[in-house]
Design a protein around this motif. Sequence first.
Motif, PDB file in Angstrom:
ATOM      1  N   GLY A 185       0.802  -1.222   0.000  1.00 47.93           N
ATOM      2  CA  GLY A 185       0.000   0.000   0.000  1.00 47.93           C
ATOM      3  C   GLY A 185       0.827   1.259   0.000  1.00 47.93           C
ATOM      4  N   GLY A 186       1.991   1.210  -0.640  1.00 44.39           N
ATOM      5  CA  GLY A 186       2.866   2.370  -0.683  1.00 44.39           C
ATOM      6  C   GLY A 186       3.756   2.533   0.527  1.00 44.39           C
ATOM      7  N   LEU A 187       3.693   1.602   1.481  1.00 43.63           N
ATOM      8  CA  LEU A 187       4.504   1.665   2.691  1.00 43.63           C
ATOM      9  C   LEU A 187       5.642   0.644   2.619  1.00 43.63           C
ATOM     10  CD1 LEU A 187       1.631   1.814   5.359  1.00 43.63           C
ATOM     11  CD2 LEU A 187       2.957   3.742   4.453  1.00 43.63           C
ATOM     12  N   GLU A 188       6.780   1.003   3.162  1.00 41.42           N
ATOM     13  CA  GLU A 188       7.919   0.093   3.199  1.00 41.42           C
ATOM     14  C   GLU A 188       7.613  -1.109   4.081  1.00 41.42           C
ATOM     15  OE1 GLU A 188      12.469  -0.113   5.027  1.00 41.42           O
ATOM     16  OE2 GLU A 188      11.206   1.646   5.335  1.00 41.42           O
ATOM     17  N   VAL A 189       7.965  -2.294   3.612  1.00 40.75           N
ATOM     18  CA  VAL A 189       7.899  -3.507   4.420  1.00 40.75           C
ATOM     19  C   VAL A 189       9.327  -3.935   4.719  1.00 40.75           C
ATOM     20  CG1 VAL A 189       7.181  -5.916   4.526  1.00 40.75           C
ATOM     21  CG2 VAL A 189       5.699  -4.228   3.429  1.00 40.75           C
ATOM     22  N   LEU A 190       9.694  -3.945   6.004  1.00 46.83           N
ATOM     23  CA  LEU A 190      11.058  -4.300   6.386  1.00 46.83           C
ATOM     24  C   LEU A 190      11.292  -5.802   6.270  1.00 46.83           C
ATOM     25  CD1 LEU A 190      13.732  -3.185   7.566  1.00 46.83           C
ATOM     26  CD2 LEU A 190      12.817  -3.722   9.833  1.00 46.83           C
ATOM     27  N   GLY A 191      10.266  -6.576   6.623  1.00 43.46           N
ATOM     28  CA  GLY A 191      10.393  -8.031   6.598  1.00 43.46           C
ATOM     29  C   GLY A 191       9.170  -8.658   7.213  1.00 43.46           C
ATOM     30  N   SER A 192       9.258  -9.942   7.517  1.00 49.20           N
ATOM     31  CA  SER A 192       8.136 -10.672   8.103  1.00 49.20           C
ATOM     32  C   SER A 192       8.565 -11.357   9.388  1.00 49.20           C
ATOM     33  CB  SER A 192       7.586 -11.702   7.117  1.00 49.20           C
ATOM     34  OG  SER A 192       8.581 -12.677   6.805  1.00 49.20           O
ATOM     35  N   TYR A 193       7.598 -11.539  10.265  1.00 49.03           N
ATOM     36  CA  TYR A 193       7.809 -12.308  11.492  1.00 49.03           C
ATOM     37  C   TYR A 193       6.574 -13.179  11.676  1.00 49.03           C
ATOM     38  CZ  TYR A 193       8.652 -13.617  16.326  1.00 49.03           C
ATOM     39  OH  TYR A 193       8.850 -14.335  17.478  1.00 49.03           O
ATOM     40  N   GLY A 194       6.707 -14.473  11.407  1.00 47.07           N
ATOM     41  CA  GLY A 194       5.538 -15.355  11.465  1.00 47.07           C
ATOM     42  C   GLY A 194       4.497 -14.883  10.463  1.00 47.07           C
ATOM     43  N   PRO A 195       3.252 -14.659  10.922  1.00 47.14           N
ATOM     44  CA  PRO A 195       2.182 -14.277   9.992  1.00 47.14           C
ATOM     45  C   PRO A 195       2.080 -12.783   9.710  1.00 47.14           C
ATOM     46  CG  PRO A 195       1.270 -14.593  12.179  1.00 47.14           C
ATOM     47  CD  PRO A 195       2.745 -14.927  12.284  1.00 47.14           C
ATOM     48  N   VAL A 196       2.995 -11.966  10.247  1.00 44.04           N
ATOM     49  CA  VAL A 196       2.862 -10.510  10.089  1.00 44.04           C
ATOM     50  C   VAL A 196       3.993  -9.936   9.257  1.00 44.04           C
ATOM     51  CG1 VAL A 196       1.621 -10.240  12.274  1.00 44.04           C
ATOM     52  CG2 VAL A 196       4.112 -10.045  12.252  1.00 44.04           C
ATOM     53  N   TRP A 197       3.691  -8.823   8.575  1.00 39.72           N
ATOM     54  CA  TRP A 197       4.706  -8.027   7.895  1.00 39.72           C
ATOM     55  C   TRP A 197       5.036  -6.826   8.755  1.00 39.72           C
ATOM     56  CZ3 TRP A 197       2.047  -7.819   2.399  1.00 39.72           C
ATOM     57  CH2 TRP A 197       2.160  -9.088   1.802  1.00 39.72           C
ATOM     58  N   GLY A 215      -7.228  -4.867   4.792  1.00 34.35           N
ATOM     59  CA  GLY A 215      -7.535  -5.328   3.451  1.00 34.35           C
ATOM     60  C   GLY A 215      -6.830  -4.514   2.393  1.00 34.35           C
ATOM     61  N   GLY A 216      -5.973  -3.574   2.804  1.00 33.64           N
ATOM     62  CA  GLY A 216      -5.264  -2.724   1.859  1.00 33.64           C
ATOM     63  C   GLY A 216      -5.833  -1.321   1.841  1.00 33.64           C
ATOM     64  N   PRO A 217      -5.256  -0.429   1.037  1.00 30.59           N
ATOM     65  CA  PRO A 217      -5.725   0.962   0.975  1.00 30.59           C
ATOM     66  C   PRO A 217      -7.203   1.056   0.602  1.00 30.59           C
ATOM     67  CG  PRO A 217      -3.610   0.719  -0.142  1.00 30.59           C
ATOM     68  CD  PRO A 217      -4.072  -0.661   0.176  1.00 30.59           C
ATOM     69  N   ASN A 218      -7.937   1.869   1.357  1.00 33.64           N
ATOM     70  CA  ASN A 218      -9.357   2.156   1.101  1.00 33.64           C
ATOM     71  C   ASN A 218     -10.254   0.921   1.201  1.00 33.64           C
ATOM     72  OD1 ASN A 218      -8.740   4.918   0.466  1.00 33.64           O
ATOM     73  ND2 ASN A 218      -8.087   4.251  -1.560  1.00 33.64           N
ATOM     74  N   SER A 219      -9.794  -0.108   1.902  1.00 29.75           N
ATOM     75  CA  SER A 219     -10.605  -1.317   2.043  1.00 29.75           C
ATOM     76  C   SER A 219     -11.647  -1.145   3.141  1.00 29.75           C
ATOM     77  CB  SER A 219      -9.716  -2.522   2.374  1.00 29.75           C
ATOM     78  OG  SER A 219     -10.500  -3.654   2.710  1.00 29.75           O
TER      79      SER A 219
END
Length: 287
Positions: A185-197, A215-219
């Motif tokens: 959604g235009g935001l930086e994702v550093l990485g994942s930990y289990g089920p989360v980004w 659900g993402g932008p404007n969801s």
Amino acid sequence: MPDALVLGYDFKDYDLASRMTWKFLRNATAEQVNAAINQALEADNRLTTGKLLRRLFDPTEGTNEHQHRVFGLWNGTDGMAPPPHAGLEFPSTTSHYLASGNTAIDPGDLLDAINAVRLKGFGTSADTRLIVLCHPNEAEEISTFRAGQEANGVPSKFDFIPSASAPAYLTEENVVGQVAPGEFGGLEVLGSYGPVWIVPSYFVPAGYFAVVATGGPNSARNPIAFRQHTNPAYQGLRIIPGRDQRYLLQDSYFARGFGCGVRYRSAACVVQVTPGSVYTPPVWAWS
């Protein structure tokens, strides 16, 4: 027929005056005019982002012009209990505002917040994603979590896996499964930990983080609803001409009317990283 809880969203008009006179505009360069407009756009971004984050991180209940209650997440003090899910029932003391009891973020804090959301049915479907909104300080700490190893006194259940946009690094291990994308959604994702980004942002105050099912932008599945005027002509950021309609920038101003409120009280959980046992909302250093 089940009881319905009316969830209100507040609304307020905001404006910012631009006092560019005709004398200034006749001599100003395009860069000077653009700089003034960019300052207004940046202020609008701070305003809308700050309003949404304050609603997420602050359990204080409000009201709107219709006297509808504007809720935060479950706070455990208003006598309301989350609705049952998958055979589980939750007491009215359930709170989604947690104090970590530790001076630094640990894997247990993350799992507590993740479970608080997933146990109530959010972040478990294919059309939603669990993300962690946190300050870069907490994101950097999370990046050190390794499965089976202790981090700040608590063993980690998962490995932190850098995202696809992370800097190159050497490793003797193989990554099993899909690596998180570099952005969401235009935001930086550093990485994942289990089920989360893990999504770091300087907009989030240090010492706090939130697990959010989105659900993402404007969801319409996002926990916070963004309210605008019903008339499309009054939606978004508008530039209102000044006294001289021939020159729109002269003595003009910027206006936006909007509000927000929690749509799903179970769809997020906020944690304050503190040695105490009682959650205290952050004090925001920016507007």
